[in-house]
Design a protein around this motif. Structure first.
Motif, PDB file in Angstrom:
ATOM      1  N   VAL A 258      53.864   0.802 -43.003  1.00 47.10           N
ATOM      2  CA  VAL A 258      54.741   1.912 -43.395  1.00 47.10           C
ATOM      3  C   VAL A 258      56.132   1.387 -43.756  1.00 47.10           C
ATOM      4  CG1 VAL A 258      55.927   3.983 -42.547  1.00 47.10           C
ATOM      5  CG2 VAL A 258      53.490   3.652 -42.076  1.00 47.10           C
ATOM      6  N   MET A 259      56.640   0.449 -42.956  1.00 44.68           N
ATOM      7  CA  MET A 259      57.974  -0.090 -43.243  1.00 44.68           C
ATOM      8  C   MET A 259      57.985  -0.838 -44.580  1.00 44.68           C
ATOM      9  SD  MET A 259      59.898   1.013 -40.853  1.00 44.68           S
ATOM     10  CE  MET A 259      58.853   2.477 -40.997  1.00 44.68           C
ATOM     11  N   GLN A 260      56.910  -1.566 -44.859  1.00 41.93           N
ATOM     12  CA  GLN A 260      56.805  -2.252 -46.153  1.00 41.93           C
ATOM     13  C   GLN A 260      56.854  -1.243 -47.291  1.00 41.93           C
ATOM     14  OE1 GLN A 260      52.932  -3.590 -47.816  1.00 41.93           O
ATOM     15  NE2 GLN A 260      53.733  -5.673 -47.584  1.00 41.93           N
ATOM     16  N   ALA A 272      59.142   7.661 -44.862  1.00 42.84           N
ATOM     17  CA  ALA A 272      58.005   6.787 -45.163  1.00 42.84           C
ATOM     18  C   ALA A 272      56.780   7.179 -44.338  1.00 42.84           C
ATOM     19  CB  ALA A 272      58.374   5.329 -44.903  1.00 42.84           C
ATOM     20  N   TRP A 273      56.976   7.484 -43.048  1.00 46.14           N
ATOM     21  CA  TRP A 273      55.845   7.911 -42.216  1.00 46.14           C
ATOM     22  C   TRP A 273      55.206   9.176 -42.786  1.00 46.14           C
ATOM     23  CZ3 TRP A 273      53.255   5.329 -38.629  1.00 46.14           C
ATOM     24  CH2 TRP A 273      53.874   4.233 -37.984  1.00 46.14           C
ATOM     25  N   GLU A 278      48.740  10.716 -45.329  1.00 42.37           N
ATOM     26  CA  GLU A 278      47.363  10.870 -45.777  1.00 42.37           C
ATOM     27  C   GLU A 278      46.616   9.543 -45.745  1.00 42.37           C
ATOM     28  OE1 GLU A 278      44.669  12.707 -49.439  1.00 42.37           O
ATOM     29  OE2 GLU A 278      46.852  12.783 -49.552  1.00 42.37           O
ATOM     30  N   ALA A 279      47.250   8.482 -46.263  1.00 43.18           N
ATOM     31  CA  ALA A 279      46.597   7.165 -46.267  1.00 43.18           C
ATOM     32  C   ALA A 279      46.355   6.672 -44.846  1.00 43.18           C
ATOM     33  CB  ALA A 279      47.451   6.160 -47.039  1.00 43.18           C
ATOM     34  N   LEU A 280      47.332   6.881 -43.971  1.00 43.97           N
ATOM     35  CA  LEU A 280      47.175   6.465 -42.579  1.00 43.97           C
ATOM     36  C   LEU A 280      46.064   7.248 -41.886  1.00 43.97           C
ATOM     37  CD1 LEU A 280      50.935   6.237 -41.535  1.00 43.97           C
ATOM     38  CD2 LEU A 280      49.350   4.308 -41.684  1.00 43.97           C
ATOM     39  N   MET A 356      49.165   9.880 -36.389  1.00 48.44           N
ATOM     40  CA  MET A 356      49.914   8.943 -37.211  1.00 48.44           C
ATOM     41  C   MET A 356      51.407   9.254 -37.185  1.00 48.44           C
ATOM     42  SD  MET A 356      47.639   6.783 -38.222  1.00 48.44           S
ATOM     43  CE  MET A 356      46.936   7.071 -36.594  1.00 48.44           C
ATOM     44  N   LEU A 357      51.774  10.529 -37.091  1.00 50.14           N
ATOM     45  CA  LEU A 357      53.177  10.908 -36.981  1.00 50.14           C
ATOM     46  C   LEU A 357      53.729  10.605 -35.588  1.00 50.14           C
ATOM     47  CD1 LEU A 357      53.027  14.371 -38.799  1.00 50.14           C
ATOM     48  CD2 LEU A 357      53.929  12.227 -39.727  1.00 50.14           C
ATOM     49  N   ALA A 358      52.845  10.566 -34.592  1.00 50.62           N
ATOM     50  CA  ALA A 358      53.274  10.310 -33.219  1.00 50.62           C
ATOM     51  C   ALA A 358      53.502   8.829 -32.937  1.00 50.62           C
ATOM     52  CB  ALA A 358      52.238  10.865 -32.241  1.00 50.62           C
TER      53      ALA A 358
END
Length: 368
Positions: A258-260, A272-273, A278-280, A356-358
């Motif tokens: 995500v950082m990349q 970014a998160w 969706e991809a995550l 993924m958001l957590a």
């Protein structure tokens, strides 16, 4: 929060489907593999728009190295995979054993995974070429070509060198703090259950549930993952607990990806998160499918699926629970492609999206 980390030993509680224990050597190999593989992959950064894919070459087929294969399959999941068969993580095993596929299908190694993922043996036409699973297995007699192509090489000598730098307590125990906090997501109850299974990747839909998770559940004191009394008698509880371990093992690699992506798009971290959700989420479902196959769950068969489709909605939950909790032959209806899951069980998709958001909240809580 205290910096003192208590390491637990959850692998001791895992048993075969018939109830028999695994050998001490097998359990020790799992701990070694867990520590070693996470160390080897700790700098791999593959974001959701990356064109790269991980390629690992395991240089032999000893019990220890097959445990390395197992742990790599559990950990090597990246958000740039799509179910049109692009960017699978490839694990190449160097072996002369003509029965290696059968060996891999033992419960201590990959169990059902070889039956459903793309797999090729010594250059022959692969089977399951159209698999939705994001792990690909290759068995070759000579690994030099793969090594020369820049793959990450894992050998028994390298494992021994790694172990020589570590204390026993660093290997034969697991920091379960991330897993414990990950498990608390399932205590949200109606905060997630009442969200409709639509527009599941819209970040704002999860704002209230995320606030409750961050400001209530994450602030509770840390507890142990292992409930010895329950785990000794309930194999489903053991597998559920280990699922939190394997899921949380991927938190840092997801953050790196995500950082990349965020840096490439000039985004702040929280943006970014959200953009990667969706991809995550798709990647998390793929990881979960691999985990379940390795842990001895199979997809439902045609008869079971037909029966499920004939049930009323109120009848589906107990039937699916019965399938999952069959200790000798557990089956799970969610072991399918992400596209298929959207059709048959869309309610479960929002849990992946929320989780993924957590992740950044959990890592922030633990100062990792």
């Amino acid at each position: 929060m205290s910096k003192h980390i208590v390491k637990e030993k959850p692998f001791e509680y895992l048993r075969r489907k018939n109830g028999d224990p695994f050998s001490v050597d097998t359990i020790n190999n799992w701990y070694v593999a867990h520590a070693y593989v996470l160390e080897k992959l700790k700098n791999v950064t593959i974001g959701p728009t990356s064109k790269e894919n991980l390629h690992v070459v395991v240089m032999s087929d000893t019990p220890l190295m097959l445990s390395i294969v197992r742990q790599t399959a559990l950990a090597a999941h990246y958000a740039n995979f799509d179910e049109k068969y692009a960017n699978r993580s490839i694990i190449t095993i160097v072996s002369q054993n003509k029965q290696l596929v059968e060996e891999l299908q033992k419960e201590e190694y990959l169990c059902y995974l070889p039956a459903y993922c793309k797999i090729s043996v010594d250059g022959e036409e692969p089977t399951n070429s159209n698999s939705h699973i994001d792990i690909e297995l290759q068995i070759v007699k000579d690994g030099q070509k793969s090594v020369q192509n820049g793959a990450i090489v894992m050998s028994e000598d390298d494992v021994k060198a790694f172990l020589a730098t570590k204390r026993n307590e660093e290997i034969y125990g697991i920091d379960t703090r991330k897993a414990v906090l990950n498990q608390r997501m399932y205590s949200l109850g109606s905060w997630l259950d009442n969200l409709p299974a639509e527009d599941i990747h819209c970040v704002s839909r999860y704002a209230l549930a995320l606030s409750v998770f961050q400001h209530s559940l994450l602030r509770e004191p840390l507890t142990q993952l292992v409930n010895a009394k329950k785990w000794e008698s309930d194999l489903t509880a053991v597998k559920n607990g280990l699922s939190n371990v394997f899921c949380s093992d991927c938190f840092e690699s997801r953050r790196r990806g995500v950082m990349q992506y965020g840096e490439s798009q000039g985004m702040k971290a929280n943006e970014a998160w959200g953009a990667c959700n969706e991809a995550l989420s798709k990647s998390e479902h793929g990881r979960w499918v691999v985990e379940k196959l390795i842990m001895g769950f199979r997809p439902v068969n045609e008869r079971e699926r037909y029966h499920d489709e004939c049930l009323l909605e109120s009848e589906k939950i107990p039937y699916r629970s019965q399938l999952k909790k069959n200790p000798q032959d557990p089956a799970h209806i969610d072991i399918c492609s992400y596209a298929e899951l959207r059709r048959i069980n869309p309610e479960d998709l929002k849990y992946d999206s929320f989780l993924m958001l957590a992740i950044p909240k959990i890592l922030e809580r633990l100062k990792i």
